[in-house]
Design an enzyme around this catalytic site. Structure first.
Site, PDB file in Angstrom:
ATOM      1  N   ALA A 148      33.369  43.349  32.680  1.00  8.46           N
ATOM      2  CA  ALA A 148      34.744  43.119  33.121  1.00  8.46           C
ATOM      3  C   ALA A 148      34.937  41.834  33.911  1.00  8.46           C
ATOM      4  CB  ALA A 148      35.185  44.309  33.978  1.00  8.46           C
ATOM      5  N   LYS A 160      32.710  42.000  42.756  1.00  8.38           N
ATOM      6  CA  LYS A 160      33.234  40.712  43.254  1.00  8.38           C
ATOM      7  C   LYS A 160      34.381  40.257  42.368  1.00  8.38           C
ATOM      8  CE  LYS A 160      31.633  37.841  39.886  1.00  8.38           C
ATOM      9  NZ  LYS A 160      32.497  37.415  38.839  1.00  8.38           N
ATOM     10  N   ASP A 191      24.839  35.819  39.440  1.00  6.90           N
ATOM     11  CA  ASP A 191      25.682  36.441  40.478  1.00  6.90           C
ATOM     12  C   ASP A 191      24.903  37.357  41.422  1.00  6.90           C
ATOM     13  OD1 ASP A 191      27.986  35.319  39.487  1.00  6.90           O
ATOM     14  OD2 ASP A 191      28.514  37.069  38.271  1.00  6.90           O
TER      15      ASP A 191
HETATM   16  O1  C5P Z   1      23.307  34.316  34.767  1.00  6.12           O
HETATM   17  P1  C5P Z   1      23.903  35.375  33.917  1.00  6.12           P
HETATM   18  O2  C5P Z   1      22.878  36.177  33.189  1.00  6.12           O
HETATM   19  O3  C5P Z   1      24.913  36.206  34.599  1.00  6.12           O
HETATM   20  O4  C5P Z   1      24.718  34.573  32.806  1.00  6.12           O
HETATM   21  C1  C5P Z   1      25.138  35.168  31.605  1.00  6.12           C
HETATM   22  C2  C5P Z   1      25.404  34.081  30.580  1.00  6.12           C
HETATM   23  O5  C5P Z   1      26.539  33.290  30.963  1.00  6.12           O
HETATM   24  C3  C5P Z   1      24.282  33.067  30.421  1.00  6.12           C
HETATM   25  O6  C5P Z   1      23.331  33.519  29.483  1.00  6.12           O
HETATM   26  C4  C5P Z   1      25.028  31.848  29.913  1.00  6.12           C
HETATM   27  O7  C5P Z   1      25.301  31.971  28.532  1.00  6.12           O
HETATM   28  C5  C5P Z   1      26.354  31.925  30.654  1.00  6.12           C
HETATM   29  N1  C5P Z   1      26.339  31.142  31.912  1.00  6.12           N
HETATM   30  C6  C5P Z   1      26.394  29.755  31.856  1.00  6.12           C
HETATM   31  N2  C5P Z   1      26.360  29.049  33.020  1.00  6.12           N
HETATM   32  C7  C5P Z   1      26.307  29.667  34.226  1.00  6.12           C
HETATM   33  C8  C5P Z   1      26.266  31.075  34.304  1.00  6.12           C
HETATM   34  C9  C5P Z   1      26.281  31.777  33.119  1.00  6.12           C
HETATM   35  O8  C5P Z   1      26.461  29.154  30.776  1.00  6.12           O
HETATM   36  N3  C5P Z   1      26.288  28.937  35.315  1.00  6.12           N
END
Ligand code: C5P
Length: 315
Positions: free
Chosen positions: A102, A11, A141
């Site tokens: 990435a 994406k 995501d």
């Molecule tokens: O949800 P995901 O594991 O992809 O997110 C990775 C990191 O990105 C989270 O641990 C957080 O530190 C940050 N994040 C955030 N707010 C979001 C999505 C991600 O702070 N809405």
């Protein structure tokens, strides 16, 4: 069937706005996510033992329990222990085409494919919203990767509202192979610099309901030029400052006659929307000769309406 091969598209973020802090420690976001044809291939094969195995041809992808695809299989196995016991384990083979770390949701789309594939392999009969709910516990995501197409994502990024499918837009992606950006670092750096601008409490909800109006209008108009002009990514403020070579790549794209250019997610991939496939190929050549660095990977692709898709099944 005891094996499925799935296509797991990457994406891009056409829009990423950070609105404020959430009580769960994440950020409240308003994003527009768009699937692209660049995709990994995931093969799931039943094993006679009750183990979960991950194989991947890419040296930067872990083959242990830290791989999100492994965690997706483990999640399903724990949720449905009787089914896991009945069907045995699974071998997950990942053929990587999406650059790693990435900002293209490479890990999330692999996990999404494992959820969709195991639902089939183990005949669970889960609905799309059940799969998306499970996916949200793995990463923000993942639900979008299951669904694909074009969508507004709010909350942590897991609450989706579909937008109309776009006619294919051609694009060029640029990523320095040796440069990885950690998503937690990008959000932490953003909070350190801009935390005082965050909205709190009720204003969070109000703000989220009026987000990204201009680019949504452009999407409804199916106007690639207008979309390109309205793109935005708050995380550029920290990632481009920390990595001047990414800023330079973005400027090189901007000077190459593209419709518009932007960093995707937490980067460091920069993409450029182009008028046609020919124009995308010309932009690739122009950027390649302007930067002349073998560490820079450039990929021509286009938007797709497809989420996780089944390529084939075997018994
Ligand atoms: O949800 P995901 O594991 O992809 O997110 C990775 C990191 O990105 C989270 O641990 C957080 O530190 C940050 N994040 C955030 N707010 C979001 C999505 C991600 O702070 N809405």
């Amino acid at each position: 069937m005891n094996s499925y091969t799935l296509i797991a598209p990457a994406k891009i973020n056409l829009y990423l706005e950070i609105i404020g802090d959430r009580s769960d420690g994440y950020h409240e976001l308003a994003m527009i996510l768009q699937s692209i044809e660049l995709a990994d291939r995931i093969e799931l094969r039943s094993l006679s033992t009750d183990s979960i195995r991950v194989r991947c041809d890419h040296q930067m992808v872990p083959q242990d329990q830290s791989n999100l695809a492994y965690r997706a299989a483990e999640l399903i196995a724990k949720q449905f222990p009787e089914t896991f016991a009945k069907y045995g384990g699974v071998e997950i083979t990942i053929t990587k085409h999406i650059p790693v770390a990435a900002g293209l949701a490479g890990g999330s789309t692999n996990a999404a494919a494992v959820l969709v594939g195991l639902d089939l392999l183990w005949k669970l009969g889960l609905t799309q919203s059940e799969l998306e709910e499970l996916g949200a516990t793995l990463g923000s995501d993942v639900p979008f990767c299951i669904r694909g197409g074009c969508a507004i994502a709010t909350g942590r990024g897991e609450q989706l509202s579909p937008l109309p499918n776009l006619k294919p837009i051609h694009l060029v992606l640029g990523k320095y192979k040796s440069l990885e950006v950690s998503t937690p670092w990008a959000y932490k750096a953003y909070r350190a610099s801009f935390g005082d601008t965050y909205l709190k409490g009720d204003s969070l909800v109000n703000r989220a309901s009026v987000h990204s109006k201009e680019i949504v209008k452009a999407i409804l108009h199916q106007d690639a030029k207008e979309i390109a002009q309205k793109m935005h990514n708050d995380l550029e403020k920290v990632v481009l400052t920390a990595h001047p070579q990414v800023l330079q790549l973005r400027e090189t794209f901007a000077n190459a006659g593209v419709l518009g250019t932007m960093m995707s997610g937490s980067g460091p991939t920069v993409f450029a929307l182009c008028e046609s496939e020919n124009s995308a190929l010309l932009v690739l050549q122009q950027v390649e000769s302007a930067i002349a660095n073998s560490d820079l990977e450039l990929i021509v692709t286009r938007t797709t309406t497809q989420g996780i898709a089944i390529e084939r099944s075997h018994s």
